[in-house]
Design an enzyme around this catalytic site. Structure first.
Site, PDB file in Angstrom:
ATOM      1  CE  LYS A 299      -1.225  -4.238   3.089  1.00  0.00           C
ATOM      2  NZ  LYS A 299      -1.443  -5.294   2.918  1.00  0.00           N
TER       3      LYS A 299
ATOM      4  CE1 TYR B  24     -10.768   6.679   3.743  1.00  0.00           C
ATOM      5  CE2 TYR B  24     -11.150   5.262   1.582  1.00  0.00           C
ATOM      6  CZ  TYR B  24      -9.409   5.642   2.299  1.00  0.00           C
ATOM      7  OH  TYR B  24      -8.457   5.346   2.220  1.00  0.00           O
TER       8      TYR B  24
ATOM      9  CB  SER C  89      -0.848  -0.018   1.382  1.00  0.00           C
ATOM     10  OG  SER C  89      -1.362   1.219   0.817  1.00  0.00           O
TER      11      SER C  89
ATOM     12  CE1 TYR D 239      -4.295  -2.000   4.503  1.00  0.00           C
ATOM     13  CE2 TYR D 239      -4.443   0.218   4.501  1.00  0.00           C
ATOM     14  CZ  TYR D 239      -4.064  -1.033   4.520  1.00  0.00           C
ATOM     15  OH  TYR D 239      -3.947  -1.425   3.226  1.00  0.00           O
TER      16      TYR D 239
HETATM   17  P1  NAP Z   1     -11.394  -6.640  -0.104  1.00  0.00           P
HETATM   18  O1  NAP Z   1     -12.483  -6.269  -0.891  1.00  0.00           O
HETATM   19  O2  NAP Z   1     -11.464  -6.146   1.878  1.00  0.00           O
HETATM   20  O3  NAP Z   1     -10.910  -8.201   0.165  1.00  0.00           O
HETATM   21  C1  NAP Z   1      -9.714  -9.183  -0.269  1.00  0.00           C
HETATM   22  C2  NAP Z   1     -10.147 -10.597   0.398  1.00  0.00           C
HETATM   23  O4  NAP Z   1      -8.983 -11.434   1.193  1.00  0.00           O
HETATM   24  C3  NAP Z   1     -11.513 -11.163   1.089  1.00  0.00           C
HETATM   25  O5  NAP Z   1     -12.054 -12.285  -0.177  1.00  0.00           O
HETATM   26  C4  NAP Z   1     -10.839 -11.414   2.262  1.00  0.00           C
HETATM   27  O6  NAP Z   1     -12.370 -12.685   2.586  1.00  0.00           O
HETATM   28  C5  NAP Z   1     -10.121 -12.081   1.789  1.00  0.00           C
HETATM   29  N1  NAP Z   1      -9.256 -12.577   2.617  1.00  0.00           N
HETATM   30  C6  NAP Z   1      -9.339 -11.279   4.051  1.00  0.00           C
HETATM   31  N2  NAP Z   1      -8.570 -12.491   5.534  1.00  0.00           N
HETATM   32  C7  NAP Z   1      -8.028 -13.727   4.307  1.00  0.00           C
HETATM   33  C8  NAP Z   1      -6.960 -14.783   5.051  1.00  0.00           C
HETATM   34  N3  NAP Z   1      -6.638 -14.736   6.807  1.00  0.00           N
HETATM   35  N4  NAP Z   1      -7.042 -15.191   4.274  1.00  0.00           N
HETATM   36  C9  NAP Z   1      -7.090 -15.143   2.924  1.00  0.00           C
HETATM   37  N5  NAP Z   1      -8.374 -14.809   2.621  1.00  0.00           N
HETATM   38  C10 NAP Z   1      -7.906 -13.697   3.672  1.00  0.00           C
HETATM   39  O7  NAP Z   1     -10.078  -6.527   0.072  1.00  0.00           O
HETATM   40  P2  NAP Z   1      -9.402  -5.232  -0.800  1.00  0.00           P
HETATM   41  O8  NAP Z   1      -9.609  -4.073  -0.808  1.00  0.00           O
HETATM   42  O9  NAP Z   1      -9.122  -5.906  -2.419  1.00  0.00           O
HETATM   43  O10 NAP Z   1      -7.517  -5.516  -0.120  1.00  0.00           O
HETATM   44  C11 NAP Z   1      -6.552  -6.537  -1.299  1.00  0.00           C
HETATM   45  C12 NAP Z   1      -5.377  -5.755  -0.396  1.00  0.00           C
HETATM   46  O11 NAP Z   1      -4.863  -5.022  -1.546  1.00  0.00           O
HETATM   47  C13 NAP Z   1      -5.306  -5.961   0.611  1.00  0.00           C
HETATM   48  O12 NAP Z   1      -4.147  -6.560   0.708  1.00  0.00           O
HETATM   49  C14 NAP Z   1      -4.874  -4.422   0.993  1.00  0.00           C
HETATM   50  O13 NAP Z   1      -4.169  -3.816   2.143  1.00  0.00           O
HETATM   51  C15 NAP Z   1      -4.116  -3.877  -0.090  1.00  0.00           C
HETATM   52  N6  NAP Z   1      -4.965  -2.764  -0.295  1.00  0.00           N
HETATM   53  C16 NAP Z   1      -6.023  -1.772  -1.053  1.00  0.00           C
HETATM   54  C17 NAP Z   1      -6.578  -0.943  -1.288  1.00  0.00           C
HETATM   55  C18 NAP Z   1      -7.747  -0.119  -1.919  1.00  0.00           C
HETATM   56  O14 NAP Z   1      -7.805   0.696  -1.849  1.00  0.00           O
HETATM   57  N7  NAP Z   1      -8.673  -1.086  -1.555  1.00  0.00           N
HETATM   58  C19 NAP Z   1      -5.861  -0.061  -0.775  1.00  0.00           C
HETATM   59  C20 NAP Z   1      -4.200   0.119  -0.935  1.00  0.00           C
HETATM   60  C21 NAP Z   1      -3.631  -1.253  -0.231  1.00  0.00           C
HETATM   61  P3  NAP Z   1     -13.832 -12.191   3.564  1.00  0.00           P
HETATM   62  O15 NAP Z   1     -14.491 -11.499   2.352  1.00  0.00           O
HETATM   63  O16 NAP Z   1     -14.125 -13.316   3.995  1.00  0.00           O
HETATM   64  O17 NAP Z   1     -12.742 -11.283   4.385  1.00  0.00           O
END
Ligand code: NAP
Length: 256
Positions: free
Chosen positions: A155, A196, A137, A151
């Site tokens: 990261k 947000y 991130s 967080y």
């Molecule tokens: P998301 O929409 O919440 O999707 C995350 C997925 O990971 C969900 O299917 C979740 O399952 C699964 N998960 C959670 N805990 C897990 C575990 N212990 N083992 C295996 N799978 C697991 O999140 P996202 O926004 O796509 O984020 C994905 C990554 O991108 C993260 O590492 C986050 O820090 C990073 N990121 C996101 C953003 C953003 O703007 N969205 C920005 C910077 C970085 P459940 O539905 O069961 O929880």
């Protein structure tokens, strides 16, 4: 863009959000993709839609990741690409933060990445080839946000881990790189609320949030043979969000 036809890839947290975007880009490049997610039902649904496979996996459990890799190798014979993407970002003010909340954040985001990467190495070393892409991130290494002390730390720690790990496997044909998303419209981000999301759109010089495919395309590049001389690096994909020195440096959108 890149030919990944003979490649087998695993994407943790690939059922939704950014992980889904990565699965989509890897599939488009021809890779065989296994979605490894805690939510098996959602993973199966996404897998069906994108022509991937789905397996249950919890990145906080070493046994679960070992079993996942064993099953993938049994079914497909190899592991070429691992995308360590699963992560969480619940918001909590520092003064209210408990040890349990801090530890839970690190268990998934940081320890999870350590396990997912470490357990892949024996397979990749044996093959003399591997591409590892970590979804980290801009938060932590480049920016901060109230409520995300744990967080941001988790990261930034992923990136510190990545640089030393990349050195240890550089002789083995294995690269480890990070994609650094800005604000990407996912189910997880939507949980932060509309205020947000509006605030973030205003903070991006391109005046829009990113899409999961914006990250997927970058991850697919770093996962390709063509990116073989890049290791230990981070690629920021944020629509220019970290560039402005002041809010006035963000030019207003053109009138329609
Ligand atoms: P998301 O929409 O919440 O999707 C995350 C997925 O990971 C969900 O299917 C979740 O399952 C699964 N998960 C959670 N805990 C897990 C575990 N212990 N083992 C295996 N799978 C697991 O999140 P996202 O926004 O796509 O984020 C994905 C990554 O991108 C993260 O590492 C986050 O820090 C990073 N990121 C996101 C953003 C953003 O703007 N969205 C920005 C910077 C970085 P459940 O539905 O069961 O929880």
């Amino acid at each position: 863009m890149f030919d990944l036809q003979d490649q087998v890839a695993i994407v943790t947290g690939g059922a939704a959000g950014i992980g889904r975007g990565i699965v989509s880009s890897l599939r488009e490049a021809g890779a065989t993709v296994v979605i490894a997610d805690l939510n098996l039902e959602a993973a199966q649904k996404t897998a069906e839609e994108l022509g991937a496979d789905a397996m249950l996996a919890d990145v906080t459990s070493r046994d679960s990741i070992r079993a996942l890799y064993r099953d993938v190798v049994k079914r497909y014979g190899r592991i070429d690409i691992v995308c360590s993407n699963a992560g969480v970002f619940p918001n909590c003010p520092l003064e209210d933060m408990t040890d349990e909340q801090w530890d839970a954040m690190f268990a998934i985001n940081t320890h999870g990445t350590f396990t997912v990467v470490q357990e892949a190495l024996p397979y990749m070393k044996k093959a003399g080839y591997g591409r590892i892409v970590i979804t980290t991130s801009i938060t932590g290494s480049h920016t901060g946000y109230p409520g995300w002390a744990h967080y941001g730390a988790s990261k930034a720690a992923q990136q510190g881990f990545m640089r030393s790990a990349a050195l240890e496997v550089a002789r083995d044909g294995i690269t480890i790189n990070g994609v650094l998303p800005g604000n990407i419209l996912t189910e997880g981000l939507e949980d932060q609320g509309q205020d947000y999301l509006d605030q973030m759109s205003r903070s991006v010089p391109m005046h829009r949030l990113g899409s999961p495919r914006d990250i997927g395309n970058a991850a697919a590049f770093l996962a390709s043979r063509e990116a073989g001389y890049i290791t230990g690096q981070t690629l920021i994909i944020d629509g220019g969000q970290i560039l402005p020195e002041s809010p006035e440096a963000i030019l207003p959108p053109y009138e329609a």
